[in-house]
Each structure stands twice: as C-alpha cells, then as structure tokens.
Design a protein around this motif. Sequence first.
Motif, PDB file in Angstrom:
ATOM      1  N   ASP A 163       0.814  -1.229   0.000  1.00 13.24           N
ATOM      2  CA  ASP A 163       0.000   0.000   0.000  1.00 13.24           C
ATOM      3  C   ASP A 163       0.849   1.282   0.000  1.00 13.24           C
ATOM      4  O   ASP A 163       0.477   2.289   0.604  1.00 13.24           O
ATOM      5  N   MET A 175       4.110   3.270  -2.741  1.00 12.94           N
ATOM      6  CA  MET A 175       4.594   3.161  -4.126  1.00 12.94           C
ATOM      7  C   MET A 175       5.914   3.882  -4.356  1.00 12.94           C
ATOM      8  O   MET A 175       6.326   4.717  -3.546  1.00 12.94           O
ATOM      9  N   ARG A 231      -7.150  10.110  -5.379  1.00 10.35           N
ATOM     10  CA  ARG A 231      -6.268  10.308  -6.533  1.00 10.35           C
ATOM     11  C   ARG A 231      -6.939  11.085  -7.664  1.00 10.35           C
ATOM     12  O   ARG A 231      -6.278  11.819  -8.386  1.00 10.35           O
ATOM     13  N   LYS A 251      -7.677  10.150 -10.518  1.00  7.73           N
ATOM     14  CA  LYS A 251      -6.889   9.899 -11.733  1.00  7.73           C
ATOM     15  C   LYS A 251      -7.726  10.094 -13.006  1.00  7.73           C
ATOM     16  O   LYS A 251      -7.251  10.692 -13.963  1.00  7.73           O
ATOM     17  N   ASP A 307       1.298   9.430 -12.052  1.00  2.34           N
ATOM     18  CA  ASP A 307       1.927   8.597 -11.010  1.00  2.34           C
ATOM     19  C   ASP A 307       3.242   9.209 -10.532  1.00  2.34           C
ATOM     20  O   ASP A 307       3.844   8.729  -9.569  1.00  2.34           O
ATOM     21  N   ASN A 359      -0.458   5.794  -3.165  1.00  2.00           N
ATOM     22  CA  ASN A 359      -0.888   4.445  -3.555  1.00  2.00           C
ATOM     23  C   ASN A 359      -1.960   4.659  -4.618  1.00  2.00           C
ATOM     24  O   ASN A 359      -2.134   5.789  -5.086  1.00  2.00           O
ATOM     25  N   GLU A 360      -2.681   3.614  -4.993  1.00  2.00           N
ATOM     26  CA  GLU A 360      -3.668   3.792  -6.065  1.00  2.00           C
ATOM     27  C   GLU A 360      -4.834   4.700  -5.658  1.00  2.00           C
ATOM     28  O   GLU A 360      -5.513   5.271  -6.503  1.00  2.00           O
ATOM     29  N   ARG A 361      -5.092   4.821  -4.363  1.00  2.00           N
ATOM     30  CA  ARG A 361      -6.283   5.554  -3.918  1.00  2.00           C
ATOM     31  C   ARG A 361      -5.991   6.946  -3.372  1.00  2.00           C
ATOM     32  O   ARG A 361      -6.813   7.834  -3.442  1.00  2.00           O
TER      33      ARG A 361
END
Length: 384
Positions: free
Chosen positions: A73, A75, A184, A186, A195, A216-218
């Motif tokens: 979790d 990056m 994010r 995105k 990123d 992280n992705e979220r």
Amino acid sequence: MTLTTSNNGRHAEVAGAGFAGLTAATALARRGWTVCVHEKGEDLREQGAGIVLWHNSIKVLEAIGAYTEAMSDSMTPPYYETRVHGSPVSHEHFDGLPWRTMTRPHLHRSLLSAALEAGVEIRSGSEVVSADPAGSITLASGETRTADLVVGADGVRSKVRDSIGFEQERWKSGDGIIRFLVPRHKDELGPGEWDNVIDFWNLEPRYLRVLYVPCNERELYIALGAPRSDEQGSRTPVDLDLWTSAFPELTPVLKSAAVAEDARYYGYQTTVLQRWTRGRVALVGDSAHAMCPALAQGAGTAMANAYTLAEAATGALHAGFEHALEEWERRERPITDRCQQRSADYAATRGMAEGNQFGPENLEAAVYDPTSLLRHADASRMER
Ligand SMILES: Cc1cc2nc3c(=O)[nH]c(=O)nc-3n(C[C@H](O)[C@H](O)[C@H](O)COP(=O)(O)OP(=O)(O)OC[C@H]3O[C@@H](n4cnc5c(N)ncnc54)[C@H](O)[C@@H]3O)c2cc1C
Ligand SMILES: Cc1ncc(C(=O)O)c(CO)c1O
C-alpha cells in the motif's frame, strides 16, 4: 506473534510514539531491552498527510521488521518531476536509489506493528513532563520511572529537551504549507504522468506551490505552499478560486482539498541543538533536529538516528555508557546537520524550483545506510 529475544537486563523509557520514538523503541527491544513508550495523545495514530522515504529509512524499516507492511500500500513513483509556471524543468530518477511514497498513517501503523511484535510496551495518554540526565523521566501523573536510557522523541516542542535545558537555536522560515490527503482523482485529471511526484512552482507574480505526491492507487498527498505573510495563500479552509486559478490542471484534487476538515498551515521551522545527549538522555527526531522539508528527510534522519542510537546504547559498557552516547552523536550527527542546513537554505531560496536538485550532495542522507556495520569504515575511506 511476539519476537523472542533474550533479555539483556537493560531498560529504556521513550517519550513519544512518533516515527522516531517507535523506531528507537523497536530497535532497542529487538536487541534485548525492555522498553516502555509514553505517548501523550490518547490515540496511537499519526495525523497529517503523506511522506517520502528514501534508502536510509527504508533500510531501517527492513532492520526493525516493518518493511513488508510499509511497502504494501505504498509506491515508488516513476519520476520526481519539477515544473515551473507549468513548464517541465526536470524529471529525476535517482539512478535506482530506493525511495517510496506513502501516507503517514500507513507508516505509523507499520512502525506500531513492528514495535508490538518486538515486545515494546506502549502507554497512550501518558505525558512525559520532565527527564533527568541521571536516567529517569517524570510523567504528568506524578510517577517517576528510572531507566538505563531515556529517549526524548517527543517532537519539536520536546519536554524532555526543555526540562533539561539543552542549549538550542530555533528559527522560523518565511514559507510553509497546508497538507492534505485526497483521493487520486486519476480519471478526472485526464491524460498525463499522474503517477509521478510533481512539484508545481509558481514564482511570479507570487509564490504559490503545489507538491503532488501519489501514495498508492487511492490516496494522494498534496502540499500547498505559500508565504506566511500571504494571508490569502496561507488561509484555511483554502481559497479554492486562488488555487485553481494558479493550478487549473489540478482542479479536481484542489476541490477535495477545499472541503477537507482540520486543514492547517504549517510554517517551516528549524531547531539546532548544541548537543543531542546529556548523561543517559538522548534526543532523536524533531526534538533534536526539526528541519525544513525541502529534501524530505525529517523523518528519514529521525529514523536513521533512532536506529543507530539503539545500536550504540546496546554496545555500550555500563561504566562508559554516557561516553558511548556522546560518541554516537559525534559519529552520526554530521550527516543530519548538513541535511538540515541544506533544507533550510532551500526553504529560504526556493532553490528546489530550479529542478535537478537531487544530486550527490543533497542525497547524502538518503544514500547513507544506517544499518550497515561497515558504514564508518566506508566513511573514513571516503574522507582519506
Ligand atoms: C510539512 C512537512 C512535510 C514533511 N515531509 C517529510 C517527508 O516527506 N519526508 C520526511 O522524512 N520527513 C518529512 N517531514 C518531517 C517529519 O514529519 C518529521 O521530521 C517527523 O515526523 C519527526 O518525527 P518525530 O517522531 O521526531 O516527531 P513527531 O512526529 O512530532 O512525534 C512526537 C510524538 O511525541 C508525542 N509527544 C509530544 N510531547 C510528548 C510528551 N511530553 N510526552 C509524551 N509524548 C509526547 C506526540 O504526540 C507525537 O506522537 C515533514 C515535515 C513537515 C512539517
Ligand atoms: C516531500 C516533501 N518535500 C518537500 C516539501 C517542501 O515543502 O519543500 C514538503 C512539504 O511541503 C514535502 O512533504
């Protein structure tokens, strides 16, 4: 599961369950110390937004058993990008040097799990009001507790430090930031290298900056920078029109920042102590060396110093204990001092806006491996 380590008969009392205190406590417990950490807050958690860690603290995470959880979790962004007035000025990659972005609550949870696994006792709602260099702390409850080692990891307003009267210089810089964790967004940000870490600087007609750090992705960490003297730029809740007019490409994330609760402006500050140790008391982290965040090394150097303190205290003979702490400071401190000075200079000049600033000098603290047994031999070879 608790690690089984053989007890070495020594006991440490630690003030503060932040990144520095938890690291010191875990490193000591894994070396056989009994350790009690006092956290004045009722909850064991870290507020605030995101953080960038580098090789130095990543090595410490490995050495104290917090690596696997911290790496999940989190990056490593492809590039650390700098833009001025919307135009790219650099894309840095650090030649493969390990670095990582994550949220602060995630780092704190990872350190807390490692501390508990190592058998550290943690008392929340327990404020340390003073410490004695002979080896004791006194709590707000009135209780006095003795220890072989007292660790003052109680942050920038350290009571361990100030009750003993360590000589110090403290100053505030003209700039500061408001930090947020936001989604994010995105999809709404549209095409782009979202990123990356992206440091967006506007220097004209006024200084306004957004440091964009995906965690992280979220979750996304954004830090909105403005001078203290800019009432509109440092205002919370943030002035959405001001920020979206300066950084229109970030509108979706700025909208989330504008509705965040508890937003606060943090002015940069620096604390330089004449000494970090007195008798059986050692200070680590912001209590000893609070720094401007330009090089993203406040927590990194805190964790490195907390780790090497545990190593030095464990190796110390009973009779020479205080001297061993002084030696630890003599050996480990110069890197932190240089990093702190550079960070203060960058905060004063806003020189990070030039891009490509993460060269060998500025990465000195990041490259250092505080867990390497060979590190002093390496350093002395380099000096020769
Ligand atoms: C805006 C900003 C951005 C930053 N970004 C980065 C970054 O990207 N990378 C990086 O490495 N560093 C960064 N830093 C620096 C980093 O946040 C700090 O250096 C780090 O959190 C210091 O950790 P600490 O454990 O020493 O202190 P703290 O995090 O302040 O922890 C101290 C703990 O002690 C407790 N406490 C306080 N007083 C007492 C008492 N009397 N008794 C008991 N408990 C007490 C507090 O409640 C707290 O839990 C940044 C700092 C700022 C301001
Ligand atoms: C990772 C990082 N780098 C630089 C700064 C900075 O302000 O210079 C801050 C805080 O804004 C950071 O959180």
